[in-house]
Design a protein around this motif. Structure first.
Motif, PDB file in Angstrom:
ATOM      1  N   ARG A  51       0.830  -1.212   0.000  1.00  0.00           N
ATOM      2  CA  ARG A  51       0.000   0.000   0.000  1.00  0.00           C
ATOM      3  C   ARG A  51       0.864   1.262   0.000  1.00  0.00           C
ATOM      4  NH1 ARG A  51      -3.897  -3.443   2.811  1.00  0.00           N
ATOM      5  NH2 ARG A  51      -5.652  -3.620   1.369  1.00  0.00           N
ATOM      6  N   SER A  70       1.277   1.915  -3.501  1.00  0.00           N
ATOM      7  CA  SER A  70       0.073   2.558  -4.029  1.00  0.00           C
ATOM      8  C   SER A  70       0.058   4.044  -3.683  1.00  0.00           C
ATOM      9  CB  SER A  70      -1.186   1.885  -3.469  1.00  0.00           C
ATOM     10  OG  SER A  70      -1.282   0.544  -3.886  1.00  0.00           O
ATOM     11  N   GLU A  79      -0.407 -11.005  -3.899  1.00  0.00           N
ATOM     12  CA  GLU A  79      -1.638 -10.209  -3.849  1.00  0.00           C
ATOM     13  C   GLU A  79      -1.350  -8.747  -4.138  1.00  0.00           C
ATOM     14  OE1 GLU A  79      -4.855  -8.926  -0.476  1.00  0.00           O
ATOM     15  OE2 GLU A  79      -4.169 -11.008  -0.443  1.00  0.00           O
ATOM     16  N   ASP A  80      -0.267  -8.217  -3.543  1.00  0.00           N
ATOM     17  CA  ASP A  80       0.091  -6.819  -3.774  1.00  0.00           C
ATOM     18  C   ASP A  80       0.551  -6.592  -5.213  1.00  0.00           C
ATOM     19  OD1 ASP A  80      -0.542  -5.699  -1.314  1.00  0.00           O
ATOM     20  OD2 ASP A  80       1.394  -6.202  -0.428  1.00  0.00           O
ATOM     21  N   ARG A 117      -2.463  -6.124  -7.238  1.00  0.00           N
ATOM     22  CA  ARG A 117      -3.079  -4.822  -6.970  1.00  0.00           C
ATOM     23  C   ARG A 117      -2.346  -3.723  -7.738  1.00  0.00           C
ATOM     24  NH1 ARG A 117      -2.360  -4.375  -1.662  1.00  0.00           N
ATOM     25  NH2 ARG A 117      -4.333  -5.313  -1.109  1.00  0.00           N
TER      26      ARG A 117
END
Length: 258
Positions: free
Chosen positions: A155, A158, A184-185, A188
């Motif tokens: 994140r 992100s 998973e990241d 994303r």
């Protein structure tokens, strides 16, 4: 220079005391696309990025952005033109909130060229609406009031993309955006890059062939500082010279990426 291309280099070269790190690279990045720069470790990818963003000056060759020769411009001049870069290592202000990180990036456009951390909260509040729009774009709106240090590594990446978007890039340079991320990241960030590239141009250095194969329109392969191959993933991954260059590399698997 073609109007279809936002960025073009001509025989771009950088030497370090006799070692040629980037060797006569002719790069053409088509407007509105995702262009990936790949290659084995030591191929010259990051040096190339440093030349494009003027952290390094070329030994020879030229760089054009939007048809203008920017070869001798300073990093700040190039950034003002809209060439905005993220780095391999996440670069956020850890003890500011997620929202405050984006507000810092917004200050230059909306409140003038000097970053003034001592501005009153009321003055900076005018940036909140735009900052929240950017956080929505990267799916971080629920973390707006959280100190950035408390975000997961994925994140934080992100958030870094949000702060890069706040600078309103015409060309967004992403340096290893999925490095160090879990599966998973990675997915994303892959989806996020695809989303933000819908109305801008992205040039990215990336090791993860799964990411490159699924979102890049054009791939340029560097080896020993020179262009080895260029084209869409299907063409590049089938090139015997590219396969040979990657043989034995633990970082990259050209075959079987989806």
């Amino acid at each position: 220079m073609s109007g279809d291309h936002i960025l073009e280099t001509q025989d771009l070269t950088r030497e370090f005391k006799g070692f040629v790190a980037v060797n006569k690279v002719n790069l053409r990045v088509r407007r509105g696309t995702i262009h990936a720069l790949i290659g084995p470790n030591g191929a010259g990818k990051t040096t190339c990025f440093n030349l494009l963003t003027k952290f390094l000056q070329p030994t020879s060759g030229r760089i054009f952005f939007e048809g203008q020769d920017i070869t001798r411009e300073a990093p700040a001049q190039v950034a003002r033109r809209g060439v905005i870069r993220s780095f391999q290592i996440s670069a956020v202000f850890p003890h500011l909130t997620v929202l405050e990180n984006v507000r810092v990036a917004l200050q230059r456009k909306y409140l003038g060229p000097s970053f003034q951390f001592w501005r009153s909260e009321r003055t900076l509040n005018v940036l909140n609406e735009r900052a929240m729009e950017l956080l929505h774009a990267v799916d971080l709106q629920r973390y707006a009031d959280l100190p950035a240090v408390e975000l997961s590594y994925g994140r934080k990446r992100s958030l870094e993309i949000a702060t890069t978007l706040a600078m309103e890039p015409r060309l967004m340079l992403l340096d290893e955006p999925t490095q160090g991320l879990g599966i998973e990241d990675v997915d994303r960030i892959r989806q996020l890059i695809k989303k933000v590239a819908a109305d801008r141009t992205v040039l990215m250095v990336e090791h993860n062939m799964s990411v490159v194969s699924s979102i890049a329109d054009t791939i340029t392969v560097l080896q020993r500082g020179a262009v080895l191959a260029e084209g869409p993933y299907a063409q590049v991954s089938a090139n015997p010279a590219v396969v040979e260059a990657y043989m034995g590399s633990a970082n990259v698997e050209l075959q079987g990426a989806h």
